[in-house]
Scaffold this active site. Structure first.
Site, short mmCIF file in Angstrom:
data_model
loop_
_atom_site.label_atom_id
_atom_site.label_comp_id
_atom_site.label_asym_id
_atom_site.label_seq_id
_atom_site.Cartn_x
_atom_site.Cartn_y
_atom_site.Cartn_z
CG ASP B 90 -0.24 0.07 2.50
OD1 ASP B 90 0.98 0.25 2.51
OD2 ASP B 90 -0.90 -0.04 3.55
CB SER B 91 0.23 4.65 -0.92
OG SER B 91 -0.84 5.02 -0.05
N GLY B 92 1.08 3.73 2.19
CA GLY B 92 1.40 4.33 3.47
C GLY B 92 0.38 5.38 3.89
N GLY B 93 -0.46 5.81 2.95
CA GLY B 93 -1.43 6.86 3.26
C GLY B 93 -2.36 6.47 4.40
CG PHE B 94 -5.54 3.09 5.98
CD1 PHE B 94 -6.82 3.63 5.97
CD2 PHE B 94 -5.23 2.16 6.96
CE1 PHE B 94 -7.77 3.24 6.92
CE2 PHE B 94 -6.16 1.77 7.91
CZ PHE B 94 -7.43 2.31 7.88
CG ASP B 144 -4.69 6.74 -0.25
OD1 ASP B 144 -3.59 6.50 0.31
OD2 ASP B 144 -5.70 6.06 -0.04
CD GLN B 204 -9.21 7.95 -0.24
OE1 GLN B 204 -10.27 8.02 0.39
NE2 GLN B 204 -8.29 7.02 0.03
N GLY B 232 -10.81 4.71 1.31
CA GLY B 232 -11.73 5.55 2.08
C GLY B 232 -13.11 4.94 2.26
CG ASP B 282 -6.13 -4.76 2.29
OD1 ASP B 282 -6.79 -3.96 1.59
OD2 ASP B 282 -5.65 -4.45 3.41
CB CYS B 320 -12.08 -25.48 7.62
SG CYS B 320 -10.56 -24.59 7.26
CB CYS B 322 -6.86 -24.73 8.05
SG CYS B 322 -7.65 -24.53 9.64
CB CYS B 325 -10.48 -27.32 10.63
SG CYS B 325 -11.03 -25.63 11.00
CG HIS B 351 -10.23 -21.47 10.81
ND1 HIS B 351 -10.72 -22.48 10.01
CD2 HIS B 351 -11.28 -20.66 11.08
CE1 HIS B 351 -12.02 -22.29 9.81
NE2 HIS B 351 -12.38 -21.20 10.46
#
Lengths: 389, 389
Positions: B90-94, B144, B204, B232, B282, B320, B322, B325, B351
């Site tokens: 990601d851009s680091g903005g968030f 952003d 945005q 956003g 994500d 499941c 995994c 499970c 899981h």
């Protein structure tokens, strides 16, 4: 079942094969410790992946939480932990004497305070045996009275003699359970694989060889054991003293029984003990030290938090095949520790357990080619001179 | 390279294939979040094992610690993390807008205080682009300006317009790096695979559809993007509002570009967003909630700490595959949480990530057989009525 075959020897060092209900264990073997029913940070798949064949779980911890009844109702400890290979439970003695708060020992057993909720509990030889029967590990240990490494002769003698009297009571209860145990639990009717468990004695006696020798004589008279353990060592006495005790006892130990040195798990101590005829080991060191950033490597221990590793592209240990050593660099592992990431705790724990398991495999190979002495010299030349880096 | 092929549609829902330098990603896809260069508690082998194809790492966190220069010298982020499949940064903005302490935004960029050492740092569009170039992920995101979910129109407009101006600067710098970037780092000469990275814009505009529509128009004029992200959203606004925004935007989004809805990761939100034409997701929810004992299951979420599970022999989620499970019971998983064992954090994280990856696979299959609507109805009937158990 419970057969132990010594396949090769090189001086006192032995390479063997131990048959247990849930599988075969090649010796010398290191048991990772699953204190609370889990080897800290490692999953059953991880343990299989690093080649663990025998895992230890702590009776004291599992008795206190969640309790052996719950584990039995959930199908026994193998199923509870998701571990389909051999398991050994200790007797709870060591934890009661080292970890629990105030405690009172008398002939009946030991009263102690739970470290979890402070409740008063009593562990008797019969009780420890019943708990372990319900847990259903392949190997159970008799309740022992542990004293500090530097205990004087009278204290050590008292504890060693009590341990022998308790052993007899454990064995009687274990026989009763095996011939007509309660229904239910992993050893009940219909259990799969059929419930089978062997009970093994623990020799005490501190650093006093004559107490150990006399205790061993009496222990061997008390039953036809399938193996025995050496307890009360690596509990604070100097290492040369432990080595002397091992060397003095070795010629007296029945060759046909696997010998388990409890609580030993540093690489140099494993090598020294195999040299003196020991077959089995357990210790929290690889996982506890791994969580502190300390790793065993072919060139000696290192601590990955050290700033020297910040941009180090090399694997943790170039000779290792574990995920920590094959997937990422020292620089990344250091980052995980600096950033307090859970993956760091796990990767170093995984590596250290793998290290000890590979070490036992190397020792087996060296014994089989009758070259243990030169192998050990060579190993020490590389591992020991290194100072923590 | 960076090709996206929509292979099947069912209403707005799409199943596609995204080609990236380190591999192919089938969409809809969920990206586990490796905040500090590690998906918390999970190893590269774990991630491969649960079928993760694309992992997100946080530019802000990696810039602050250990720093992109160190990662570049250690061979770039793929090698650093031991992850040989596609990566997105990601851009680091968030993070700057949600996590850092005091911050000051102006046209040049954003000045913030590191959450690690309190140092003052500046993130500019050019800087964010350079950091991501050095990290070397397959996909980089333009810097952003993120505002809270309920931001008023003026605030949202200001941030959306600034984001577009920053986008142009990011794109210019990215082009300059790609055509004559600095030697060294994963994108330098001799890099293997050849250094390749695409930069993608983030739209945005808060919950204001007309701002988003206008922003989208301008964004598409600014470059021939290989994909775009919706930022956003899922930042505090009511879910129906997010759904309205998605539905209103969907017909206007170029069908040939993969659409990434940032920060969304609850099962019901994934289903609702795929229904509205989203391809990529994500979120830290599966790992963060896993560490709190909360698990997604076919029958809705449950919290494994609940005393009801103390003796529950059933798997966490019977459908499941995994390790949590298939190897152990709910009773054991509860014990791990009660006993504060690291393995519990990991098994539930594993899981939950596996759950979301299986969910996206189910959605792909439903879209391919042109039955997404009925599949979604059925899925909701089973998942949603359940209250936390």
């Amino acid at each position: 079942m419970f057969e132990f075959i010594v396949e090769a020897t090189c001086g006192p060092a032995r390479a063997g094969r131990l048959e247990l209900p849930y599988g075969t264990v090649e010796t010398p073997a290191f048991m990772p410790v699953g204190t609370q029913g889990t080897v800290r940070a490692l999953s059953p798949n991880d343990l299989r992946g690093v080649g663990a064949t025998l895992v230890l779980a702590n009776t004291y911890h599992l008795h206190v939480r969640p309790g052996e009844q719950i584990i039995a109702r959930l199908g026994g400890l193998h199923r509870f932990m998701g571990w389909d290979r051999p398991l050994l439970t200790d007797s709870g003695g060591f934890q009661v004497f080292s970890l629990a708060g105030t405690r009172r020992v008398d002939e009946a057993g030991v009263e102690f305070q739970s470290h979890v909720d402070g409740s008063r509990r009593t562990l008797t030889p019969e009780g420890a045996t019943e708990i372990q029967w319900l847990l259903g590990a392949d190997v159970a240990m008799a309740l022992d009275h542990v004293v500090p490494g530097e205990a004087d002769r009278a204290t050590a003698r008292d504890a060693a003699e009590r341990t022998l009297r308790w052993l007899d009571r454990c064995a009687q209860r274990h026989r009763a359970l095996a011939t007509g145990g309660p229904a239910g639990g992993p050893n009940g009717p219909g259990a799969d694989p059929p419930g089978l468990q062997t009970l093994r004695p623990i020799l005490q006696g501190g650093t006093h060889v004559e107490l150990r020798t006399e205790g061993l004589r009496q222990m061997l008279e008390l039953g036809a054991w399938t193996g025995l353990a050496l307890g009360g060592l690596a509990v604070g006495e100097p290492k040369p003293v432990m080595h002397e005790v091992l060397a003095a006892l070795e010629p007296r130990l029945p060759p046909a029984l696997p010998r388990y040195l409890m609580g030993v798990g540093f690489p140099e101590d494993l090598v020294a003990a195999v040299e003196r005829g020991v077959d089995l080991f357990d210790c929290v060191a690889p996982t506890r030290h791994g969580r502190n950033g300390s790793a065993f490597t072919a060139d000696g221990p290192l601590n990955i938090r050290n700033a020297d590793y910040r941009e180090d592209p090399r694997p943790l240990d170039v000779s290792c095949d574990c995920e920590a050593c094959t997937a990422v660099s020292r620089g990344y592992l250091r980052h995980l520790f600096v950033a307090k990431e859970l993956l760091g705790l796990r990767l170093l724990s995984l590596h250290n357990v793998r290290y000890l398991i590979r070490l036992t495999a190397e020792m087996r190979a060296a014994i089989r080619r009758h070259a243990f002495g030169s192998w050990a010299d060579e190993w020490r030349r590389r591992y020991l001179p290194a100072r923590p880096r």
